[in-house]
Motif scaffolding. Structure first.
Motif, PDB file in Angstrom:
ATOM      1  N   MET A   1       8.834  80.992  -7.899  1.00  0.00           N
ATOM      2  CA  MET A   1       9.796  81.294  -8.957  1.00  0.00           C
ATOM      3  C   MET A   1      11.045  81.911  -8.347  1.00  0.00           C
ATOM      4  N   ALA A   2      12.228  81.379  -8.684  1.00  0.00           N
ATOM      5  CA  ALA A   2      13.475  81.945  -8.194  1.00  0.00           C
ATOM      6  C   ALA A   2      13.734  83.278  -8.891  1.00  0.00           C
ATOM      7  N   PHE A   3      14.459  84.157  -8.209  1.00  0.00           N
ATOM      8  CA  PHE A   3      14.696  85.483  -8.750  1.00  0.00           C
ATOM      9  C   PHE A   3      16.159  85.650  -9.125  1.00  0.00           C
ATOM     10  N   LYS A   4      16.402  86.208 -10.306  1.00  0.00           N
ATOM     11  CA  LYS A   4      17.753  86.557 -10.732  1.00  0.00           C
ATOM     12  C   LYS A   4      18.094  87.878 -10.061  1.00  0.00           C
ATOM     13  N   THR A   5      18.866  87.818  -8.992  1.00  0.00           N
ATOM     14  CA  THR A   5      19.093  89.013  -8.210  1.00  0.00           C
ATOM     15  C   THR A   5      20.359  88.882  -7.388  1.00  0.00           C
ATOM     16  N   LEU A   6      20.983  90.002  -7.068  1.00  0.00           N
ATOM     17  CA  LEU A   6      22.136  90.029  -6.174  1.00  0.00           C
ATOM     18  C   LEU A   6      21.704  90.017  -4.713  1.00  0.00           C
ATOM     19  N   LEU A   7      20.408  90.186  -4.462  1.00  0.00           N
ATOM     20  CA  LEU A   7      19.906  90.162  -3.100  1.00  0.00           C
ATOM     21  C   LEU A   7      20.046  88.740  -2.539  1.00  0.00           C
ATOM     22  N   LYS A   8      20.657  88.611  -1.391  1.00  0.00           N
ATOM     23  CA  LYS A   8      20.907  87.289  -0.828  1.00  0.00           C
ATOM     24  C   LYS A   8      19.656  86.694  -0.185  1.00  0.00           C
ATOM     25  N   SER A   9      18.704  87.540   0.189  1.00  0.00           N
ATOM     26  CA  SER A   9      17.497  87.073   0.844  1.00  0.00           C
ATOM     27  C   SER A   9      16.393  86.831  -0.177  1.00  0.00           C
ATOM     28  N   GLU A  10      15.909  85.601  -0.252  1.00  0.00           N
ATOM     29  CA  GLU A  10      14.810  85.287  -1.165  1.00  0.00           C
ATOM     30  C   GLU A  10      13.555  86.059  -0.790  1.00  0.00           C
ATOM     31  N   SER A  11      13.320  86.242   0.509  1.00  0.00           N
ATOM     32  CA  SER A  11      12.132  86.972   0.937  1.00  0.00           C
ATOM     33  C   SER A  11      12.234  88.447   0.556  1.00  0.00           C
ATOM     34  N   LEU A  12      13.439  89.016   0.640  1.00  0.00           N
ATOM     35  CA  LEU A  12      13.617  90.408   0.234  1.00  0.00           C
ATOM     36  C   LEU A  12      13.472  90.548  -1.279  1.00  0.00           C
ATOM     37  N   ALA A  13      14.032  89.592  -2.019  1.00  0.00           N
ATOM     38  CA  ALA A  13      13.892  89.615  -3.476  1.00  0.00           C
ATOM     39  C   ALA A  13      12.421  89.529  -3.881  1.00  0.00           C
ATOM     40  N   ARG A  14      11.663  88.696  -3.180  1.00  0.00           N
ATOM     41  CA  ARG A  14      10.235  88.579  -3.473  1.00  0.00           C
ATOM     42  C   ARG A  14       9.497  89.872  -3.125  1.00  0.00           C
ATOM     43  N   TYR A  15       9.882  90.499  -2.033  1.00  0.00           N
ATOM     44  CA  TYR A  15       9.261  91.770  -1.647  1.00  0.00           C
ATOM     45  C   TYR A  15       9.484  92.822  -2.742  1.00  0.00           C
ATOM     46  N   VAL A  16      10.737  92.900  -3.248  1.00  0.00           N
ATOM     47  CA  VAL A  16      11.075  93.887  -4.273  1.00  0.00           C
ATOM     48  C   VAL A  16      10.371  93.575  -5.591  1.00  0.00           C
ATOM     49  N   ASN A  17      10.396  92.309  -6.005  1.00  0.00           N
ATOM     50  CA  ASN A  17       9.935  91.933  -7.341  1.00  0.00           C
ATOM     51  C   ASN A  17       8.450  91.605  -7.425  1.00  0.00           C
ATOM     52  N   VAL A  18       7.823  91.312  -6.289  1.00  0.00           N
ATOM     53  CA  VAL A  18       6.420  90.896  -6.315  1.00  0.00           C
ATOM     54  C   VAL A  18       5.535  91.835  -5.495  1.00  0.00           C
ATOM     55  N   ASP A  19       5.890  92.034  -4.225  1.00  0.00           N
ATOM     56  CA  ASP A  19       5.008  92.786  -3.341  1.00  0.00           C
ATOM     57  C   ASP A  19       4.921  94.263  -3.706  1.00  0.00           C
ATOM     58  N   VAL A  20       6.061  94.868  -4.054  1.00  0.00           N
ATOM     59  CA  VAL A  20       6.089  96.306  -4.334  1.00  0.00           C
ATOM     60  C   VAL A  20       5.944  96.594  -5.822  1.00  0.00           C
ATOM     61  N   LEU A  21       6.619  95.807  -6.636  1.00  0.00           N
ATOM     62  CA  LEU A  21       6.646  96.068  -8.077  1.00  0.00           C
ATOM     63  C   LEU A  21       5.310  95.756  -8.734  1.00  0.00           C
ATOM     64  N   HIS A  22       4.876  96.634  -9.621  1.00  0.00           N
ATOM     65  CA  HIS A  22       3.669  96.357 -10.404  1.00  0.00           C
ATOM     66  C   HIS A  22       4.075  95.690 -11.713  1.00  0.00           C
ATOM     67  N   GLU A  23       3.773  94.418 -11.851  1.00  0.00           N
ATOM     68  CA  GLU A  23       4.051  93.661 -13.065  1.00  0.00           C
ATOM     69  C   GLU A  23       2.729  93.207 -13.658  1.00  0.00           C
ATOM     70  N   THR A  24       2.545  93.361 -14.960  1.00  0.00           N
ATOM     71  CA  THR A  24       1.294  92.963 -15.577  1.00  0.00           C
ATOM     72  C   THR A  24       1.167  91.444 -15.589  1.00  0.00           C
ATOM     73  N   ASP A  25      -0.049  90.978 -15.737  1.00  0.00           N
ATOM     74  CA  ASP A  25      -0.275  89.531 -15.818  1.00  0.00           C
ATOM     75  C   ASP A  25       0.455  88.942 -17.013  1.00  0.00           C
ATOM     76  N   LEU A  26       0.474  89.676 -18.119  1.00  0.00           N
ATOM     77  CA  LEU A  26       1.152  89.203 -19.322  1.00  0.00           C
ATOM     78  C   LEU A  26       2.656  89.064 -19.078  1.00  0.00           C
ATOM     79  N   GLN A  27       3.235  90.033 -18.415  1.00  0.00           N
ATOM     80  CA  GLN A  27       4.659  89.953 -18.087  1.00  0.00           C
ATOM     81  C   GLN A  27       4.956  88.768 -17.175  1.00  0.00           C
ATOM     82  N   ARG A  28       4.101  88.563 -16.185  1.00  0.00           N
ATOM     83  CA  ARG A  28       4.295  87.425 -15.276  1.00  0.00           C
ATOM     84  C   ARG A  28       4.212  86.100 -16.021  1.00  0.00           C
TER      85      ARG A  28
END
Length: 220
Positions: A1-28
């Protein structure tokens, strides 16, 4: 899934939005369903939703107003952060898009905390003011058509209490197509509003560089 973000790095955006952030299954699941829509790019990012939830907790918020609900992800995040007696007034004009959100609100058990008002947002804001509800809201979130943003800001500044917060999305939309250069002239309405808020002695503000830019305003 692409991320709506000002971060230019897709891997960094994924780290922020997926690896570190706790998102519920329902939200996902709601984000994934929304991403499939032709208008899916209007959806806020996961870190924006988390920031809204955190602001509600920090403010000990009870009353929230949202302008622009779309498919309900931001409302889902905020309603979940509100206490049982809390209330979120969600303003939108689309029965089709908000119908998606209603399914998820019901599944999450937060639908009783969301008062969805399908009408032009300014009409709802004016009615709240006329009903004597100025200075009674803890937080307002604005994420809708950009031309009315100045009017929405003025109405919300009247509706939120002292030390209440207004959050506006997409205030850094004036970017080149490759996002490598910033040009505020590409969106004169938002740039003018940003400058108005900077000089507004009724408020204190800063821009958080999440999503496409969150203007966070504290009412003095």
């Amino acid at each position: 899934m692409a991320f709506k973000t000002l971060l230019k790095s897709e891997s960094l955006a994924r780290y922020v939005n997926v690896d570190v952030l706790h998102e519920t299954d329902l939200q996902r699941r709601l984000r994934a369903e929304t991403a499939k829509l032709p208008q899916g790019g209007m959806q806020i990012s996961a870190d924006q939703g988390a920031l809204l939830s955190m602001l509600i907790a920090l403010l000990d918020a009870r009353r929230v107003i949202e302008i622009g609900t779309f498919t309900g992800y931001s409302a889902l995040c905020m309603a979940a952060a509100l206490p049982p007696e809390g209330m979120l007034i969600a303003c939108d004009i689309s029965e089709e898009w908000t119908r998606i959100g209603r399914r998820y609100w019901k599944e999450a058990g937060v639908e009783s905390k969301i008062d969805l008002r399908l009408a032009p947002a300014q009409q709802t804001l004016d009615a709240l003011i006329a009903q004597g509800q100025s200075n009674t809201f803890d937080l307002a979130f604005i994420d809708a058509d950009k031309d009315p943003y100045p009017s929405y800001y003025e109405a919300c500044l009247q509706l939120v209490r002292k030390n209440g917060v207004i959050v506006m999305d997409n205030v850094l939309m004036g970017r080149s197509p490759d996002a490598s250069q910033f040009d505020p002239a590409k969106d004169g309405t938002l740039h003018a509003l940003n400058m108005t808020i900077r000089n507004d002695d009724r408020a204190e503000a800063m821009i958080a560089t999440v999503g496409a830019g969150f203007m966070i305003v504290r009412k003095k």
